[in-house]
Motif scaffolding. Structure first.
Motif, PDB file in Angstrom:
ATOM      1  N   GLU A 133      40.845  29.606  63.716  1.00 15.04           N
ATOM      2  CA  GLU A 133      40.001  28.462  64.045  1.00 15.04           C
ATOM      3  C   GLU A 133      39.459  28.542  65.456  1.00 15.04           C
ATOM      4  O   GLU A 133      38.372  28.073  65.747  1.00 15.04           O
ATOM      5  N   ASN A 134      40.216  29.103  66.358  1.00 19.05           N
ATOM      6  CA  ASN A 134      39.787  29.182  67.754  1.00 19.05           C
ATOM      7  C   ASN A 134      39.496  30.613  68.187  1.00 19.05           C
ATOM      8  O   ASN A 134      39.627  30.941  69.357  1.00 19.05           O
ATOM      9  N   PHE A 135      39.122  31.453  67.216  1.00 12.53           N
ATOM     10  CA  PHE A 135      38.833  32.851  67.558  1.00 12.53           C
ATOM     11  C   PHE A 135      37.626  32.906  68.467  1.00 12.53           C
ATOM     12  O   PHE A 135      36.560  32.374  68.167  1.00 12.53           O
ATOM     13  N   GLU A 136      37.766  33.570  69.610  1.00 12.46           N
ATOM     14  CA  GLU A 136      36.675  33.711  70.564  1.00 12.46           C
ATOM     15  C   GLU A 136      36.623  35.140  71.056  1.00 12.46           C
ATOM     16  O   GLU A 136      37.646  35.782  71.277  1.00 12.46           O
ATOM     17  N   GLY A 137      35.430  35.659  71.242  1.00 11.00           N
ATOM     18  CA  GLY A 137      35.238  36.960  71.874  1.00 11.00           C
ATOM     19  C   GLY A 137      34.808  36.772  73.313  1.00 11.00           C
ATOM     20  O   GLY A 137      34.496  35.666  73.752  1.00 11.00           O
TER      21      GLY A 137
ATOM     22  N   GLU B  12      23.378  33.847  66.115  1.00 13.46           N
ATOM     23  CA  GLU B  12      23.140  33.771  64.681  1.00 13.46           C
ATOM     24  C   GLU B  12      24.144  32.850  63.986  1.00 13.46           C
ATOM     25  O   GLU B  12      24.018  32.566  62.818  1.00 13.46           O
ATOM     26  N   SER B  13      25.149  32.409  64.683  1.00 21.23           N
ATOM     27  CA  SER B  13      26.236  31.674  64.056  1.00 21.23           C
ATOM     28  C   SER B  13      25.776  30.321  63.551  1.00 21.23           C
ATOM     29  O   SER B  13      25.102  29.567  64.253  1.00 21.23           O
ATOM     30  N   ASP B  14      26.126  30.019  62.335  1.00 27.07           N
ATOM     31  CA  ASP B  14      25.851  28.732  61.716  1.00 27.07           C
ATOM     32  C   ASP B  14      26.998  27.793  62.060  1.00 27.07           C
ATOM     33  O   ASP B  14      28.163  28.148  61.884  1.00 27.07           O
ATOM     34  N   PRO B  15      26.707  26.591  62.544  1.00 28.85           N
ATOM     35  CA  PRO B  15      27.798  25.672  62.882  1.00 28.85           C
ATOM     36  C   PRO B  15      28.682  25.320  61.699  1.00 28.85           C
ATOM     37  O   PRO B  15      29.823  24.902  61.862  1.00 28.85           O
ATOM     38  N   ASN B  16      28.158  25.477  60.486  1.00 27.05           N
ATOM     39  CA  ASN B  16      28.938  25.201  59.279  1.00 27.05           C
ATOM     40  C   ASN B  16      29.715  26.417  58.786  1.00 27.05           C
ATOM     41  O   ASN B  16      30.384  26.357  57.754  1.00 27.05           O
ATOM     42  N   MET B  17      29.610  27.526  59.496  1.00 27.46           N
ATOM     43  CA  MET B  17      30.276  28.746  59.072  1.00 27.46           C
ATOM     44  C   MET B  17      31.780  28.616  59.221  1.00 27.46           C
ATOM     45  O   MET B  17      32.280  27.968  60.158  1.00 27.46           O
ATOM     46  N   THR B  18      32.520  29.216  58.308  1.00 23.15           N
ATOM     47  CA  THR B  18      33.984  29.159  58.351  1.00 23.15           C
ATOM     48  C   THR B  18      34.510  29.995  59.510  1.00 23.15           C
ATOM     49  O   THR B  18      33.804  30.868  60.031  1.00 23.15           O
TER      50      THR B  18
END
Length: 704
Positions: A492-496, A503-509
């Motif tokens: 849930e809190n994966f960050e690079g 490109e990330s969709d806010p609704n993306m899992t």
């Protein structure tokens, strides 16, 4: 009148003693004979008693008589109290004719005689052959248990003398019962056969592999040593047999428990356990039970291939060996919990059935079960803990995920199997190891991400093929989808380091964002590696190959669901951009020779025209020689590229030749300049991107 109540009280005591004796003697001929000798010796009033007065004590004669005769004798025999108190005579304080009267002292002596008879049974086995076992004979076992029952009853007597005699004999009997219990349990403990255990593992294995995992990982294995696991254990595609509503294997505890201890021996073990518990020897019983069962369960664990290893030993194991042990652990955990532990719980409940009603030691069942199984559970958990804190490397991820899912899967079973302090200990330990395995998963994904960004090889791929980093990474990323449910809870809190992709969709899992980030890292690295090629056209072929491979992997897997069709359309557009850039880099110079500017009908114009054709021929042959060695592995992409080249070059060449052929025909060596007709060029273009080792033969023009 005062004597009457005392006499009544004495009679009741004697009647109780007589009933006790007759009941205890009913199962043993030897004990009856002993009792008669004792009674005859201490009082003359018993000397005239015939053994026939105790018909139940002669088991051998009773056994020889037909059933009908036994029933008749039972109807005619006097009650035990009547036999002892009066020999078919009348009552009376002093005793009348035919009457045998006793007082309380007589009753005490009778009970003492009964205790002595029971003691004789116990001591007789102590003096017998040390190798002989009571439970070799059902009759001997019944006699011994009857004697023990008497001793247990006498041990609570108000008489100090009687209680002391019973307790001394009982102590000897308990030591014997402990030995008998141990021998019976060891002899009837049947370690699960390796074939049975491995059969369970095979069923689990078949249920563990998602349909796409094998193909994904097999491809990865072909591409790079140390590739993602080809057969990691996972549980959402199981076989059709013995599956529950979550796709897990449902191992039958009934079936396995029947193999843990021979069912024929369970009743005998329970009988012994009942006496030891009632006699106050529950701790000794628990000790022998747990020692035998603990060893048997650990032996079964060893048969399954799970060895006891320290954290240091686990960390020193090479990856190939550790990988096998992790795989076996995943499979064994389910067999151990749903098979061995569930079966052991059932056996423990059956053997120690009387303990549940024992107010003196109500926790014996739980104590025995937890002590017998705790070693097995902790050995399994300790391995999981050791793996969780091992150095993190990319290849371990899917085994760690498999371990996490397996432990999370059986954690509710562990909570159900254990109670009290043991439940708290096991549950807390399992919870902590789950947390550490989850941390290991997140940390290992970051290791993988950093490995992509840190890949530093400077040698370009020969023939501009798809880079092995692309193949490995996409197969690896494709496997992540098979663990989407688990990863969504862990990431849930994966960050690079570079934050969220635009490109990330806010609704993306969470797993979708993770996958997008990893692919973005990969694309950035591929862009960097394209700069290793000096030839501009080759750079774009390399980018096309790698981007096309990424898109195909997404389209053909569940990655498409995570990233969406918009992502695919955008990347197909990127491939077309690379194609356009390739055409510009490789074919602009060739096409420049087919322009009309600077060409005329004069002699100067004819010389320029010859130079144009000469330069065109050299350029097309150079491209053919170089780019036939370039490789576009995907046939569809290769065909699309060849069509694009043909559409650019062939019409322009056909028109150029059509306009200027007449100026060269009729002159000397005109064929040196117009070497190819359009069909020849089509053949040359069709040989591009095949990965051949350069031009195999000089292109030959066709005759006009």
């Amino acid at each position: 009148m005062a004597a009457a109540p005392a006499r009544v009280d004495g009679q009741e005591k004697v009647i109780a003693a007589a009933q006790h004796i007759v009941k205890s003697l009913a199962t043993s001929k030897n004990a009856a004979d002993d009792m008669m000798r004792i009674l005859s010796g201490f009082d003359h009033r018993f000397s005239s008693f015939s053994p026939d007065l105790f018909p139940h004590t002669h088991s051998s004669s009773a056994a020889a008589a037909p059933m009908e005769e036994e029933e008749e004798e039972e109807e005619e025999e006097p009650t035990p109290a009547a036999v002892v108190v009066e020999e078919r005579g009348g009552g009376g304080e002093q005793g009348g004719e035919g009457e045998v009267a006793f007082d309380s002292e007589d009753a005490d002596e009778i009970l003492a005689a009964a205790a002595a008879a029971a003691e004789r049974v116990v001591l007789r086995w102590e003096s017998s052959d040390a190798e002989s076992l009571i439970w070799e004979s059902p009759d001997d076992a019944a006699e011994y248990l009857s004697a023990v029952d008497e001793l247990i009853a006498f041990a609570s007597s108000a008489s100090l003398v009687l209680r002391g005699l019973a307790e001394s004999a009982l102590q000897t009997a308990m030591a014997r019962l402990e030995d008998e219990f141990r021998h019976l349990l060891i002899r009837n403990t049947v370690p699960l056969a390796p074939d049975d255990l491995h059969s369970s593992l095979r069923r689990l294995s078949l249920s563990s592999f998602p349909s796409d995992d094998a193909s994904f990982a097999a491809a990865a294995a072909d591409e790079l040593e140390g590739s993602p696991e080809e057969d990691h254990s996972h549980s959402h595609n199981g076989s059709h047999n013995n599956m529950d509503d979550r796709g897990r294997i449902s191992l039958s505890a009934d079936r396995i428990s029947s193999n843990l201890v021979n069912s024929d021996a369970v009743a005998d073990l329970s009988e012994i356990a009942d006496r030891m518990i009632r006699a106050g020897y529950a701790p000794e019983l628990c000790q022998v039970y747990t020692a035998v069962r603990r060893d048997a369960l650990l032996e079964s664990l060893a048969v399954l291939g799970v060895d006891k290893l320290s954290i240091e030993e686990v960390q020193r194991i090479d990856w190939t060996t550790l990988d096998g042990k992790m795989k076996r652990w995943i499979q064994t955990l389910r067999v151990a919990v749903r098979g061995l532990l569930s079966g052991e719980r059932r056996i423990c409940n059956q053997v120690l059935a009387s303990a549940s009603a024992s107010a003196s030691d109500p926790d014996i069942v739980e104590n025995c079960f937890s002590e017998a199984t705790k070693g097995l559970v902790l050995q399994l958990l300790n391995f999981g803990d050791a793996v969780a804190i091992c150095p993190r490397t990319s290849e371990k991820l899917f085994r760690i995920l498999g371990m996490y899912e397996a432990l999370a899967d059986v954690a509710p079973d562990l909570d159900t199997l254990f109670t009290g302090d043991s439940k708290a200990l096991i549950s807390e330990e399992a919870k902590e190891i789950l947390q550490r395995l989850g941390e290991a998963v997140r940390g290992t994904i970051m290791v993988f991400a950093n490995a992509i960004r840190g890949e530093s090889s400077r040698k370009p791929m020969q023939a501009a093929e798809t880079h092995h980093l692309t193949r490995y990474s996409m197969n690896y990323i494709g496997l992540l989808v098979e663990y989407a449910a688990t990863l969504n809870s862990l990431l849930e809190n994966f960050e690079g380091d570079e934050g969220e992709s635009s490109e990330s969709d806010p609704n993306m899992t969470p797993v979708g964002r993770c996958v997008l980030k990893l692919i973005t890292f990969l694309e950035s690295k591929i862009e960097e590696k394209s700069k290793l090629y000096e030839d501009g056209g080759m750079q774009y072929i390399f980018l096309m190959n790698n981007t096309y491979y990424i898109v195909q992997k997404v389209r053909e897997s569940e990655l498409r669901t995570l990233l969406g069709d918009n992502w695919i359309r955008k990347h197909r557009g990127l491939i077309r951009q690379y194609e356009t850039s390739y055409l510009r880099a490789s074919w602009t110079r060739v096409l420049s020779y087919l322009r009309d500017d600077g060409l005329g009908g004069s002699g100067t114009g004819r010389a320029a025209l010859k130079e144009r054709f000469k330069n065109f021929n050299l350029a097309i042959e150079e491209i053919h020689r170089a780019q036939a060695a370039w490789k576009v592995a995907d046939p569809q992409l290769r065909e699309e590229l060849q069509i694009s080249v043909s559409e650019k070059v062939i019409p322009a060449y056909r028109a150029f030749v059509g306009r200027f052929r007449g100026q060269l025909e009729g002159g000397r060596n005109s064929n040196r300049y117009i070497k190819y007709n359009p069909e020849d060029l089509e053949s040359l273009v069709a040989e591009l991107f095949e990965g051949s080792q350069g031009l195999q033969s000089n292109p030959r023009r066709r005759s006009n």
